[in-house]
Motif scaffolding. Structure first.
Motif, PDB file in Angstrom:
ATOM      1  N   GLY A 279      -9.857  -5.160   2.515  1.00 19.53           N
ATOM      2  CA  GLY A 279      -8.985  -6.768   1.930  1.00 19.53           C
ATOM      3  C   GLY A 279      -7.808  -6.398   1.388  1.00 19.53           C
ATOM      4  N   LEU A 280      -6.945  -7.116   1.450  1.00 18.23           N
ATOM      5  CA  LEU A 280      -5.538  -6.534   0.660  1.00 18.23           C
ATOM      6  C   LEU A 280      -5.441  -6.778  -0.921  1.00 18.23           C
ATOM      7  CD1 LEU A 280      -2.947  -9.339   2.669  1.00 18.23           C
ATOM      8  CD2 LEU A 280      -3.630  -7.623   3.544  1.00 18.23           C
TER       9      LEU A 280
ATOM     10  N   VAL B 105      -0.049  -3.786   5.213  1.00 17.93           N
ATOM     11  CA  VAL B 105      -1.619  -3.902   5.943  1.00 17.93           C
ATOM     12  C   VAL B 105      -1.579  -2.334   6.364  1.00 17.93           C
ATOM     13  CG1 VAL B 105      -3.053  -4.819   7.747  1.00 17.93           C
ATOM     14  CG2 VAL B 105      -1.481  -6.197   6.764  1.00 17.93           C
ATOM     15  N   SER B 106      -2.769  -2.071   5.638  1.00 25.30           N
ATOM     16  CA  SER B 106      -3.687  -0.559   6.452  1.00 25.30           C
ATOM     17  C   SER B 106      -4.961  -0.777   7.346  1.00 25.30           C
ATOM     18  CB  SER B 106      -2.786   0.408   5.497  1.00 25.30           C
ATOM     19  OG  SER B 106      -4.640   0.354   4.682  1.00 25.30           O
ATOM     20  N   ASP B 107      -5.138   0.761   7.284  1.00 28.02           N
ATOM     21  CA  ASP B 107      -6.584   0.155   8.204  1.00 28.02           C
ATOM     22  C   ASP B 107      -7.476  -0.034   6.943  1.00 28.02           C
ATOM     23  OD1 ASP B 107      -5.801   1.053  10.233  1.00 28.02           O
ATOM     24  OD2 ASP B 107      -5.689   3.270  10.521  1.00 28.02           O
TER      25      ASP B 107
ATOM     26  N   GLN C  95       0.983  -1.441   0.043  1.00 28.96           N
ATOM     27  CA  GLN C  95      -0.055  -0.116   0.145  1.00 28.96           C
ATOM     28  C   GLN C  95       0.747   1.819   0.000  1.00 28.96           C
ATOM     29  OE1 GLN C  95      -4.029  -0.045  -0.431  1.00 28.96           O
ATOM     30  NE2 GLN C  95      -2.809  -1.987  -0.519  1.00 28.96           N
ATOM     31  N   LYS C  96       2.018   1.097   0.305  1.00 23.77           N
ATOM     32  CA  LYS C  96       2.945   2.128  -0.025  1.00 23.77           C
ATOM     33  C   LYS C  96       4.417   1.757  -0.035  1.00 23.77           C
ATOM     34  CE  LYS C  96       2.171   4.668   4.955  1.00 23.77           C
ATOM     35  NZ  LYS C  96       2.727   4.952   6.120  1.00 23.77           N
ATOM     36  N   ASN C  97       5.258   2.582  -1.143  1.00 24.52           N
ATOM     37  CA  ASN C  97       6.016   1.718  -1.931  1.00 24.52           C
ATOM     38  C   ASN C  97       7.340   2.159  -0.443  1.00 24.52           C
ATOM     39  OD1 ASN C  97       8.474   4.713  -1.987  1.00 24.52           O
ATOM     40  ND2 ASN C  97       6.551   5.407  -2.647  1.00 24.52           N
TER      41      ASN C  97
ATOM     42  N   ASP D 213     -15.084 -13.438   3.473  1.00 26.18           N
ATOM     43  CA  ASP D 213     -14.400 -14.520   4.202  1.00 26.18           C
ATOM     44  C   ASP D 213     -12.764 -14.076   4.050  1.00 26.18           C
ATOM     45  OD1 ASP D 213     -14.657 -16.130   2.666  1.00 26.18           O
ATOM     46  OD2 ASP D 213     -12.887 -17.924   3.481  1.00 26.18           O
ATOM     47  N   LEU D 214     -12.447 -13.226   2.776  1.00 24.46           N
ATOM     48  CA  LEU D 214     -10.833 -13.215   3.124  1.00 24.46           C
ATOM     49  C   LEU D 214     -10.432 -11.805   3.600  1.00 24.46           C
ATOM     50  CD1 LEU D 214     -10.762 -14.332  -0.768  1.00 24.46           C
ATOM     51  CD2 LEU D 214      -9.419 -15.264   0.971  1.00 24.46           C
ATOM     52  N   ILE D 215     -11.961 -11.374   3.854  1.00 27.06           N
ATOM     53  CA  ILE D 215     -11.476 -10.009   4.796  1.00 27.06           C
ATOM     54  C   ILE D 215     -11.186  -9.966   6.726  1.00 27.06           C
ATOM     55  CG2 ILE D 215     -11.971  -7.785   5.506  1.00 27.06           C
ATOM     56  CD1 ILE D 215     -13.677  -7.483   2.183  1.00 27.06           C
ATOM     57  N   THR D 216     -10.091 -10.221   6.431  1.00 23.86           N
ATOM     58  CA  THR D 216      -9.328 -11.358   8.132  1.00 23.86           C
ATOM     59  C   THR D 216      -9.380 -10.137   8.690  1.00 23.86           C
ATOM     60  OG1 THR D 216      -6.631 -10.611   7.597  1.00 23.86           O
ATOM     61  CG2 THR D 216      -8.181 -13.103   7.099  1.00 23.86           C
ATOM     62  N   GLY D 217      -9.272  -8.566   8.471  1.00 24.88           N
ATOM     63  CA  GLY D 217      -9.578  -7.834   9.368  1.00 24.88           C
ATOM     64  C   GLY D 217      -8.000  -7.182   9.995  1.00 24.88           C
TER      65      GLY D 217
END
Length: 372
Positions: A325-326, A317-319, A145-147, A368-372
């Motif tokens: 989801g990733l 990973v970010s908020d 999500q960030k370089n 279900d792939l979104i694990t939080g």
């Protein structure tokens, strides 16, 4: 032996990446070179992959994924997806993970030549290919999500913590591509390059340790870990948090693959999400896969790879990914990328560069792939 210090990829005049560099790739001659590389592919491991990624029967057959660097911890999610059987459960008979590096071919060229169905790259390489070469490519998701670009200095010498600290310093920048990124960083922040001295360097961060330079262009997940392993206290100034919020490790594919093999790409993305969910949850396990299996020939150090995996998770990973989801990108993040690319000299629209609809469908069908 530890992995080599990260070498950002250069401008690809011959479409051979020596190390990653999220840069403006003007005048690549990409389409012509991709055609040439396709002709030379006969007989290699990638040539057995289906050009569309489609297979016979109920499966998708064999495909190839061009990695952006050597097989180190950076691809932990891919290792989990393979070793845990997520690829095979998704319908692939085999997924070839093609190493990049000094002898590796650029992801865009591999995808254009159909030697790989998916390439791991970055908007600052894919966007210029689309704009300058009319390459029919799209980004369908982003692992980071960030370089990871930063300036690294050390507490024991002359730390560079803020933009103001650049004044009067000697800044080590690798020639052959990274100047473009650093120029964009300065432009985005209104920094006058005449206030400091740029020193051409290679890719070994020891120049910071010896004091040859005060700060060194690096990857957050790599050189700071190496310096810490030498007993130093690294200080980093990240580009993503200072004017250049471009993403990285993006999934680049042909538009024709989206049009003709959409189900295949969705199956691939599902397996990737599963693999990266595991990688985020188990950095040590990912490091072990890198050291003992997938990157065994690289003589990687387990402790170092584990630390890099932990640092890498902060980029994956970010908020927003916890909520969505990733690999997902919010509209705001997409717009930030488009603006950052313009700062670096590439004018492109979000519609030209991104198609995140496949990923949205994956999550709609598999919440279900979104694990939080």
């Amino acid at each position: 032996m530890t992995e080599p210090a990260r070498r950002p990829r250069t401008a690809l005049p011959s479409l051979v990446g020596s190390r990653r560099s999220l840069l403006r790739a003007g005048g690549l001659g990409l389409l012509a070179a991709a055609g040439a590389s396709g002709l030379s592919a006969c007989g290699d491991d990638a040539s057995s992959a289906s050009s569309s990624g489609g297979g016979s029967g109920d499966g998708f057959g064999e495909i190839s994924v061009q990695l952006s660097w050597i097989k180190n911890i950076e691809f932990a999610g891919e290792y989990f997806a393979d070793s845990e059987g997520y690829y095979s459960a998704a319908g692939f008979s085999k997924v070839n993970l093609l190493a990049g590096g000094s002898a590796g071919t650029a992801a865009e060229a591999m995808v254009l030549s159909r030697r790989a169905q998916v390439g791991l790259s970055a908007p600052t390489l894919t966007a210029p290919a689309i704009v300058n070469e009319e390459a029919p490519l799209k980004i369908i998701g982003s692992t980071f999500q960030k370089n990871p670009f930063c300036l690294v200095s050390v507490e024991q010498k002359v730390p560079v913590r803020t933009l103001a600290d650049l004044a009067g310093k000697r800044i080590g920048i690798q020639t052959g591509g990274n100047e473009t990124i650093f120029d964009g960083f300065c432009t985005a922040n209104g920094v006058d390059p005449s206030t400091f001295t740029i020193v051409p360097v290679q890719y070994d961060p020891s120049v910071v340790e010896t004091g040859e330079v005060d700060a060194f262009m690096a990857y957050l997940t790599n050189e700071p870990v190496l310096l810490a392993g030498r007993g130093l206290t690294p200080v980093t100034l990240g580009f993503a948090d200072n004017g250049l919020p471009v993403v990285a490790e993006t999934f680049t594919v042909l538009q024709s693959t989206i049009d003709g093999s959409r189900d295949m790409l969705k199956a691939f993305l599902k397996a990737e999400v599963q693999g990266w969910n595991d990688a985020v949850a188990d950095p040590a396990g990912g490091a072990k896969l890198a050291v003992e299996t997938y990157g065994k020939d690289q003589d990687l150090d387990l402790e170092e790879q584990t630390k890099e995996a932990e640092a890498q998770n902060l980029l994956v990973v970010s908020d927003d990914t916890r909520a969505n989801g990733l690999f997902t990108m919010t509209d705001a993040l997409i717009e930030e990328n488009i603006q950052a690319l313009a700062v670096m000299g590439t004018d492109i629209t979000a519609e030209q560069l991104f198609d995140l609809s496949l990923l949205a469908e994956v999550y709609e069908e598999n919440p279900d792939l979104i694990t939080g």
